[in-house]
Design a protein around this motif. Structure first.
Motif, PDB file in Angstrom:
ATOM      1  N   LYS A 272       0.850  -0.905   0.240  1.00 18.81           N
ATOM      2  CA  LYS A 272      -0.128  -0.204  -0.234  1.00 18.81           C
ATOM      3  C   LYS A 272       0.650   1.183   0.195  1.00 18.81           C
ATOM      4  O   LYS A 272       1.650   1.689   0.328  1.00 18.81           O
ATOM      5  CB  LYS A 272      -1.206   0.463   1.297  1.00 18.81           C
ATOM      6  CG  LYS A 272      -2.296  -0.726   1.042  1.00 18.81           C
ATOM      7  CD  LYS A 272      -2.777  -1.047   2.479  1.00 18.81           C
ATOM      8  CE  LYS A 272      -1.292  -1.598   3.674  1.00 18.81           C
ATOM      9  NZ  LYS A 272      -1.880  -2.051   5.095  1.00 18.81           N
TER      10      LYS A 272
ATOM     11  N   HIS B 217      -6.916   7.235  -6.587  1.00 18.99           N
ATOM     12  CA  HIS B 217      -7.947   8.437  -7.639  1.00 18.99           C
ATOM     13  C   HIS B 217      -7.015   9.397  -6.533  1.00 18.99           C
ATOM     14  O   HIS B 217      -6.997   9.376  -5.983  1.00 18.99           O
ATOM     15  CB  HIS B 217      -8.953   7.664  -6.565  1.00 18.99           C
ATOM     16  CG  HIS B 217      -9.326   6.367  -7.740  1.00 18.99           C
ATOM     17  ND1 HIS B 217     -10.295   5.882  -8.724  1.00 18.99           N
ATOM     18  CD2 HIS B 217      -9.253   4.853  -7.016  1.00 18.99           C
ATOM     19  CE1 HIS B 217     -10.167   4.921  -9.072  1.00 18.99           C
ATOM     20  NE2 HIS B 217     -10.065   4.149  -8.350  1.00 18.99           N
TER      21      HIS B 217
ATOM     22  N   THR C 241      -6.854   8.090   8.179  1.00 22.95           N
ATOM     23  CA  THR C 241      -6.425   6.951   9.355  1.00 22.95           C
ATOM     24  C   THR C 241      -7.317   5.686   8.939  1.00 22.95           C
ATOM     25  O   THR C 241      -8.742   6.460   8.810  1.00 22.95           O
ATOM     26  CB  THR C 241      -6.573   7.312  10.414  1.00 22.95           C
ATOM     27  OG1 THR C 241      -6.263   8.120  11.366  1.00 22.95           O
ATOM     28  CG2 THR C 241      -6.639   6.412  11.580  1.00 22.95           C
TER      29      THR C 241
END
Ligand code: ATP
Ligand code: MG
Length: 315
Positions: free
Chosen positions: A226, A246, A254
């Motif tokens: 990620k 995006h 968070t």
């Protein structure tokens, strides 16, 4: 359909309404918001309409009630959430600095959240769920780690699968025997979900390609790195897929990793190909950052489909 189990912290988050440096002055706050990385992960799965459960503990107070009510409303099996009479649910106070860094005040130590007790309902979940997801945070709390590892043993012994998100926080690295627990889990992991540099915590190789190769050779089936507003990358033996993030207005980052992970794992276990799981997870992470409150941006399948259609139309 495989029911997904997680074990770990359920807490409330209280967010400073203004940006600045910590909490040493009187200031406006918003919340309480339901939170805890494992709780957000299963809530996202529940919202997608898949089966998920959590083993956790809260106090018999409004903060505990708020969390249980939200998880149940989103379809999560909360039978494994123990309500501790006379104890308080853990809190995290968070304030963003203007540069995006966060300062926290945690009241987890000594709270109901930080000490799991194995209940009959919890045992039943370990015996019935086919997949277990572990967040590194649950291993860093001594009162949680034992039950988390027991759940891994039980699910894996029955031929179930394990996903693992190290979710390493600077404050947790000095915890006793954490490193040993993290390393013990990595070799049993089927789906590994590190963010950014967390990968190198587990490898000798210090470059990404080498580290990914090293982990895949050790038997991890799939790795998704990620990368926040830079998107994410999927690796499996012989496979490499990138998605760009995006463009959205980031109001509260968070929980993005947890919504991303919940979506990816649920879709893979439902038999979707990696491309589809990655595409939906990337959308779930993007939607998550647009809402204030770590669990507020979890998405339904219809919301992800609408978001992806709109994104496609904007291209
Ligand atoms: P946390 O532990 O704080 O929840 P994480 O480090 O585990 O976060 P991130 O990499 O921050 O996870 O976010 C997960 C995914 O969500 C990213 O890979 C990306 O797909 C999406 N995402 C995160 N931040 C943004 C952003 N600002 N804009 C668009 N997408 C984002
Ligand atoms: Mg994370």
């Amino acid at each position: 359909m495989t029911k997904i189990l997680t074990v770990g912290e359920i807490l409330v988050e209280i967010i400073a309404a203004t940006k600045g440096d910590g909490f040493r002055e009187v200031q406006p706050l918003t919340g309480p918001y339901p939170s805890g990385a494992p709780a957000i992960f299963v809530d996202q799965i529940g919202r997608l309409g898949f089966e998920a459960a959590i083993i956790g503990r809260v106090g018999e107070d409004d903060f505990g009630h708020l969390n249980i009510a939200r998880l149940a409303a989103d379809g999560v099996d909360v039978s494994g959430v123990d309500v501790a009479a006379g104890e308080a649910t853990g809190c995290a106070f968070v304030r963003y600095r203007p540069d995006g860094a966060r300062s926290f005040v945690y009241t987890l130590d000594g709270s109901a959240t930080a000490t799991l007790a194995l209940t009959e309902a919890g045992e039943a979940l370990m015996g019935s769920c086919g997949h277990i997801h572990i967040m590194g945070t649950a291993l860093s709390v001594p009162g949680m780690a034992g039950i988390a590892l027991q759940a891994v043993d039980r699910v894996k012994a029955r031929g179930g699968t394990l996903s693992f998100d190290p979710n390493i926080r600077a404050e947790m690295l000095n915890k006793p025997s954490l490193q040993e627990k993290l390393m013990g889990l990595i070799d049993r992991t089927d789906i590994f979900l590190p963010s950014g540099n967390e990968l190198f915590h587990f490898t000798e190789a210090a470059d990404e390609e080498g580290a990914v190769h090293e982990l895949l050779s050790r038997g991890i089936g799939e790795i998704v790195i990620k990368r926040g507003d830079k998107g994410a990358t999927y690796f499996a033996p012989g496979a490499h897929l990138d998605v760009t993030a995006h463009t959205v207005e980031e109001r509260d980052p968070t929980g993005a990793g947890d919504c991303f992970g919940g979506t990816f794992v649920a879709l893979r276990l439902a038999g979707e190909p990696p491309e589809t799981a990655l595409r939906y997870a990337n959308a779930a992470g993007a939607r998550a950052v647009t809402e204030i409150g770590p669990m507020e941006g979890a998405s339904t399948r219809a919301e992800l489909e609408r978001f992806l259609e709109d994104a496609e139309a904007r291209r």
